[in-house]
Scaffold this motif. Structure first.
Motif, PDB file in Angstrom:
ATOM      1  N   SER A 157       0.846  -1.203   0.000  1.00  0.00           N
ATOM      2  CA  SER A 157       0.000   0.000   0.000  1.00  0.00           C
ATOM      3  C   SER A 157       0.877   1.249   0.000  1.00  0.00           C
ATOM      4  N   MET A 200      -3.033  10.699  -1.544  1.00  0.00           N
ATOM      5  CA  MET A 200      -4.460  10.404  -1.450  1.00  0.00           C
ATOM      6  C   MET A 200      -4.848   9.327  -2.471  1.00  0.00           C
ATOM      7  N   GLU A 201      -4.278   9.398  -3.667  1.00  0.00           N
ATOM      8  CA  GLU A 201      -4.595   8.413  -4.707  1.00  0.00           C
ATOM      9  C   GLU A 201      -4.108   7.030  -4.299  1.00  0.00           C
ATOM     10  N   LYS A 252      -6.395   5.705  -1.538  1.00  0.00           N
ATOM     11  CA  LYS A 252      -7.663   5.230  -2.099  1.00  0.00           C
ATOM     12  C   LYS A 252      -7.489   3.868  -2.763  1.00  0.00           C
ATOM     13  N   ALA A 253      -6.402   3.719  -3.515  1.00  0.00           N
ATOM     14  CA  ALA A 253      -6.169   2.483  -4.259  1.00  0.00           C
ATOM     15  C   ALA A 253      -5.876   1.301  -3.342  1.00  0.00           C
ATOM     16  N   LEU A 272      -6.897   1.045  -0.015  1.00  0.00           N
ATOM     17  CA  LEU A 272      -7.784   0.986   1.148  1.00  0.00           C
ATOM     18  C   LEU A 272      -8.404  -0.400   1.330  1.00  0.00           C
ATOM     19  N   HIS A 273      -8.602  -1.118   0.238  1.00  0.00           N
ATOM     20  CA  HIS A 273      -9.187  -2.459   0.338  1.00  0.00           C
ATOM     21  C   HIS A 273      -8.265  -3.446   1.062  1.00  0.00           C
ATOM     22  N   ASN A 331     -13.740  14.219   4.747  1.00  0.00           N
ATOM     23  CA  ASN A 331     -12.779  13.126   4.623  1.00  0.00           C
ATOM     24  C   ASN A 331     -13.448  11.855   4.099  1.00  0.00           C
ATOM     25  N   MET A 370     -14.031  12.320   0.384  1.00  0.00           N
ATOM     26  CA  MET A 370     -12.799  12.244  -0.411  1.00  0.00           C
ATOM     27  C   MET A 370     -12.145  10.870  -0.359  1.00  0.00           C
ATOM     28  N   LEU A 371     -12.292  10.185   0.774  1.00  0.00           N
ATOM     29  CA  LEU A 371     -11.618   8.911   0.976  1.00  0.00           C
ATOM     30  C   LEU A 371     -12.627   7.910   1.529  1.00  0.00           C
ATOM     31  N   PRO A 372     -13.394   7.280   0.661  1.00  0.00           N
ATOM     32  CA  PRO A 372     -14.412   6.335   1.139  1.00  0.00           C
ATOM     33  C   PRO A 372     -13.778   5.233   1.996  1.00  0.00           C
ATOM     34  N   SER A 373     -14.406   4.970   3.111  1.00  0.00           N
ATOM     35  CA  SER A 373     -13.905   3.956   4.043  1.00  0.00           C
ATOM     36  C   SER A 373     -15.013   2.929   4.262  1.00  0.00           C
TER      37      SER A 373
END
Length: 140
Positions: free
Chosen positions: A39, A44-45, A48-49, A51-52, A103, A106-109
């Protein structure tokens, strides 16, 4: 100093100091619970990529950062403001809640973290921080 000026400066200081606490915790979090292998949390990109790949343990420090930053900012405001101490402390909570909502956009959690964070880290912590600021710090 006029009370309104003092209260405005106090709220600005509460936001600033609460943000410092928030960023300090976020900064050290990767050293305590390292991000998942592969990771990139530097952008931020990248976040996001990847986060899974995050497990529930990776959300502990973000929650603590949001909760303790809000708590500390609210406690400072409640300690130093001249009147309406709890209202100003809750105002800090509303400010940080708006940041938390931004937040999340912008950054889905994960849904569980979104609910926990928005429901537990901002308004309740500003209330508790406000109570602490009023009751503990203002004892003579």
């Amino acid at each position: 100093m006029k009370p309104i000026i003092r209260n405005i400066l106090t709220v600005v200081m509460g936001i600033f100091l609460g943000s410092l606490v928030n960023m300090g915790i976020i900064t050290i979090s990767g050293h305590i619970i390292p991000p998942p292998d592969g990771s990139d949390v530097t952008t931020m990109e990248g976040l996001k990529a990847s986060l899974h790949l995050f497990q529930p343990k990776h959300f502990i420090f973000p929650f603590l950062a949001h909760a303790l930053g809000t708590f500390f900012g609210a406690a400072i405001v409640a300690k130093i403001s001249t009147d309406h101490k709890l209202k100003y402390a809750l105002g800090i909570g509303v400010f940080f809640l708006a940041g938390g909502i931004a937040n999340i956009i912008m950054l889905p959690s994960p849904v569980w973290f979104t609910i926990l964070d928005l429901a537990g880290a901002y308004i309740p912590m500003s209330y508790l921080g406000g109570l602490l600021g009023i009751k503990q710090f203002n004892k003579k």
